[in-house]
Structure formats: structure tokens, C-alpha cells
Design a protein around this motif. Structure first.
Motif, PDB file in Angstrom:
ATOM      1  N   LEU A  19       0.826  -1.205   0.000  1.00 20.06           N
ATOM      2  CA  LEU A  19       0.000   0.000   0.000  1.00 20.06           C
ATOM      3  C   LEU A  19       0.862   1.257   0.000  1.00 20.06           C
ATOM      4  N   ALA A  20       1.877   1.279   0.842  1.00 18.49           N
ATOM      5  CA  ALA A  20       2.733   2.464   0.948  1.00 18.49           C
ATOM      6  C   ALA A  20       3.488   2.739  -0.352  1.00 18.49           C
ATOM      7  N   PHE A  21       4.032   1.691  -0.964  1.00 11.99           N
ATOM      8  CA  PHE A  21       4.805   1.891  -2.191  1.00 11.99           C
ATOM      9  C   PHE A  21       3.894   2.280  -3.360  1.00 11.99           C
ATOM     10  N   ALA A  24       2.948   5.787  -3.130  1.00 12.53           N
ATOM     11  CA  ALA A  24       4.083   6.626  -3.515  1.00 12.53           C
ATOM     12  C   ALA A  24       4.301   6.631  -5.028  1.00 12.53           C
ATOM     13  N   GLY A  25       3.456   5.893  -5.752  1.00  8.64           N
ATOM     14  CA  GLY A  25       3.531   5.922  -7.212  1.00  8.64           C
ATOM     15  C   GLY A  25       4.288   4.792  -7.850  1.00  8.64           C
ATOM     16  N   HIS A  26       4.700   3.791  -7.056  1.00  7.67           N
ATOM     17  CA  HIS A  26       5.453   2.671  -7.610  1.00  7.67           C
ATOM     18  C   HIS A  26       4.533   1.501  -7.965  1.00  7.67           C
ATOM     19  N   ALA A  27       4.987   0.676  -8.881  1.00  3.03           N
ATOM     20  CA  ALA A  27       4.310  -0.594  -9.179  1.00  3.03           C
ATOM     21  C   ALA A  27       5.005  -1.679  -8.363  1.00  3.03           C
ATOM     22  N   THR A  28       4.244  -2.567  -7.764  1.00  3.67           N
ATOM     23  CA  THR A  28       4.847  -3.561  -6.870  1.00  3.67           C
ATOM     24  C   THR A  28       4.548  -4.987  -7.301  1.00  3.67           C
ATOM     25  N   GLN A  29       5.459  -5.861  -6.936  1.00  7.60           N
ATOM     26  CA  GLN A  29       5.255  -7.304  -6.986  1.00  7.60           C
ATOM     27  C   GLN A  29       5.648  -7.839  -5.623  1.00  7.60           C
ATOM     28  N   THR A  30       5.043  -8.930  -5.210  1.00  6.70           N
ATOM     29  CA  THR A  30       5.311  -9.442  -3.863  1.00  6.70           C
ATOM     30  C   THR A  30       5.711 -10.905  -3.888  1.00  6.70           C
ATOM     31  N   ALA A  31       6.435 -11.292  -2.844  1.00  7.14           N
ATOM     32  CA  ALA A  31       6.842 -12.682  -2.658  1.00  7.14           C
ATOM     33  C   ALA A  31       6.825 -12.980  -1.166  1.00  7.14           C
ATOM     34  N   ARG A  32       6.445 -14.224  -0.829  1.00  6.21           N
ATOM     35  CA  ARG A  32       6.361 -14.615   0.580  1.00  6.21           C
ATOM     36  C   ARG A  32       7.563 -15.444   1.033  1.00  6.21           C
ATOM     37  N   ASP A  33       8.466 -15.729   0.098  1.00 12.34           N
ATOM     38  CA  ASP A  33       9.667 -16.496   0.459  1.00 12.34           C
ATOM     39  C   ASP A  33      10.803 -16.120  -0.475  1.00 12.34           C
ATOM     40  N   GLY A  34      12.022 -16.475  -0.073  1.00 12.37           N
ATOM     41  CA  GLY A  34      13.203 -16.086  -0.826  1.00 12.37           C
ATOM     42  C   GLY A  34      13.301 -16.695  -2.206  1.00 12.37           C
ATOM     43  N   ALA A  35      12.889 -17.942  -2.351  1.00 10.81           N
ATOM     44  CA  ALA A  35      12.984 -18.597  -3.655  1.00 10.81           C
ATOM     45  C   ALA A  35      12.085 -17.905  -4.671  1.00 10.81           C
ATOM     46  N   LYS A 102      13.721  -3.711  11.775  1.00 10.56           N
ATOM     47  CA  LYS A 102      12.334  -3.547  12.194  1.00 10.56           C
ATOM     48  C   LYS A 102      12.291  -3.247  13.693  1.00 10.56           C
ATOM     49  N   PRO A 103      11.317  -2.458  14.149  1.00 14.34           N
ATOM     50  CA  PRO A 103      10.348  -1.694  13.356  1.00 14.34           C
ATOM     51  C   PRO A 103      11.015  -0.485  12.704  1.00 14.34           C
ATOM     52  N   PHE A 104      10.494  -0.055  11.592  1.00 14.16           N
ATOM     53  CA  PHE A 104      11.113   1.043  10.872  1.00 14.16           C
ATOM     54  C   PHE A 104      10.050   2.049  10.441  1.00 14.16           C
ATOM     55  N   SER A 105      10.509   3.231  10.093  1.00 20.29           N
ATOM     56  CA  SER A 105       9.625   4.274   9.578  1.00 20.29           C
ATOM     57  C   SER A 105       9.406   4.034   8.085  1.00 20.29           C
ATOM     58  N   MET A 106       8.142   3.967   7.673  1.00 22.13           N
ATOM     59  CA  MET A 106       7.854   3.773   6.260  1.00 22.13           C
ATOM     60  C   MET A 106       8.405   4.926   5.428  1.00 22.13           C
TER      61      MET A 106
END
Length: 232
Positions: A19-21, A24-35, A102-106
Motif C-alpha cells: 500500500l505504501a509503495f 508513492a507511485g510505484h508498481a509492486t510485486q510481492t513474494a512470501r519467500d526467498g525462492a 524492524k520496526p522502521f519508519s515507512m
């Protein structure tokens, strides 16, 4: 807008990051694990990645190591819940570009990603910049409009630089005044082509201040000018 990969096994945090990214105008992709993150980086080529260290299967440190060993320089920020100087040093030694506990400022995270994106854009621009043009002790840098002669800078106007560049790029080739004007100006503006003589005189004078007797820019009577390259 940049394409950002976000990788974290905490689904709720991943939603907040997304949501934050995107706000901020970015397109995002997500992953739940390193692989999955590694596969997406290889396939989708995001412009930056934000990855948690403590991910299942392939952790953030291992992900970073694999990328850098393969010569992949995607800007990478590691996130960790372990606020440890040792962890931070390890992440940076492996080639991570930044490290946030963590925790960090967005706001801070977004600012650091923006900084990485600017740095990467500058790096790519530098790599894409035209290579310097060299002939003996004469070196021209088209990107910066710099002239070095025997290691000394020559102050040249833009027009003088473009004229010298046109000649040096074509050693031995006779260029008419009209042709030189077309190469220098890049348009069809009608001007007196004898103005080229003035530019050539100025260039010769400046180069002669460094190398007395400089005679590499030759006048070809009735035809124009040519550059006699060093070694020729």
C-alpha cells in the motif's frame, strides 16, 4: 514510477508495504519467500527489491549472495527484526545496498529506496555515456563537452567543441564548411558558412597555447577542413 519487488513472509507487513509503495507511485510485486523473490527478480527485472532477512527456504542473506555471485546488481534493501551490528555488516558485505531494522519508519524506507533508484539511474547513465574520443594527446568527452589536450583542459564553446568533435571523429576526411555547419548545428538554419573559419581560428589558437605549432586542423583550399590524426 519504478517497479519494486517486496518480499516478506509476514502477510500483514507485506500488505502495508504494498500500500505504501503504490501510494508513492510505484508498481509492486510481492513474494512470501526467498525462492519466489529470486525467481521474480530474474524474470521480471524490478528496478529495486526490498527483502526480509528471515524468510523461509531461502533467507535474505542467501538471496543477496546468489544475486551478487551471478553479477546481478539490482538495488537491494534488507529488512530484519534482528537489530544486530553483526547482521548489518554481513548483509552489506554480501552486497546489499542498504539495511533497515524492524520496526522502521515507512517514510525512511521510501526515502532510501528513492535514493537507491536515483543512484542506479546515475550509474546506468554513466555507463551509457558516449566514450571519450581520443587522438594522441587530444581527448574529447561528448557527455561533458570537455576537451583535454596533453592533459590540460581547453575551454571551448559548445559550437567549438562540436566542430572539433566532427573533425576528430573523421581523421583525414575533408569536410566542407557547409557539412561542418550541418554536423555542428544539427539543423537547416541558413548562416554564412565562412563563420566556420572563425571557429577554426579560435580552436587553433586555443590548441596552440598548449602545443605551439599545432597544425592538425588543415585547411584544404577550395574544399574545407580536415583533421590529421596523430599517427597519421
Amino acid at each position: 514510477m519504478a517497479r519494486i519487488l517486496l518480499a516478506d513472509d509476514d502477510a500483514s507487513l507485506l500488505d502495508v508495504l504494498t500500500l505504501a509503495f503504490e501510494e508513492a507511485g510505484h508498481a509492486t510485486q510481492t513474494a512470501r519467500d526467498g525462492a519466489t523473490a529470486l525467481a521474480l527478480i530474474r524474470k521480471e527485472r524490478p528496478e529495486a527489491a526490498v527483502c526480509d532477512v528471515n524468510m523461509p527456504g531461502l533467507d535474505g542473506f542467501s538471496l543477496c549472495r546468489r544475486l551478487r555471485e551471478q553479477g546481478d546488481l539490482v538495488p537491494l534493501i534488507l529488512l530484519t527484526s534482528r537489530d544486530s551490528e553483526i547482521d548489518e555488516t554481513l548483509g552489506l558485505d554480501l552486497g546489499a545496498d542498504d539495511y533497515i531494522a524492524k520496526p522502521f519508519s515507512m517514510r525512511v524506507l521510501l526515502a532510501r529506496v528513492s535514493s537507491l533508484l536515483r543512484r542506479e539511474a546515475a550509474r546506468q547513465k554513466a555507463e551509457a555515456a558516449p566514450a571519450p574520443i581520443a587522438s594522441g594527446p587530444l581527448e574529447l568527452s561528448p557527455e561533458r563537452l570537455d576537451v583535454l589536450f596533453h592533459g590540460r583542459p581547453i575551454v571551448a564553446t559548445v559550437t567549438e567543441f562540436r566542430l572539433l568533435e566532427a573533425l576528430v571523429r573523421r581523421p583525414g576526411v575533408v569536410l566542407s564548411r557547409a557539412r561542418l555547419l550541418a554536423l555542428v548545428r544539427g539543423d537547416d538554419t541558413v548562416v554564412i558558412d565562412r563563420i566556420v573559419d572563425t571557429y577554426v581560428r579560435r580552436l587553433r589558437r586555443k590548441l596552440e597555447q598548449v602545443e605551439p605549432g599545432f597544425d592538425r586542423i588543415e585547411t584544404v583550399v577550395g574544399a574545407g577542413y580536415r583533421f590529421r590524426g596523430y599517427g597519421g
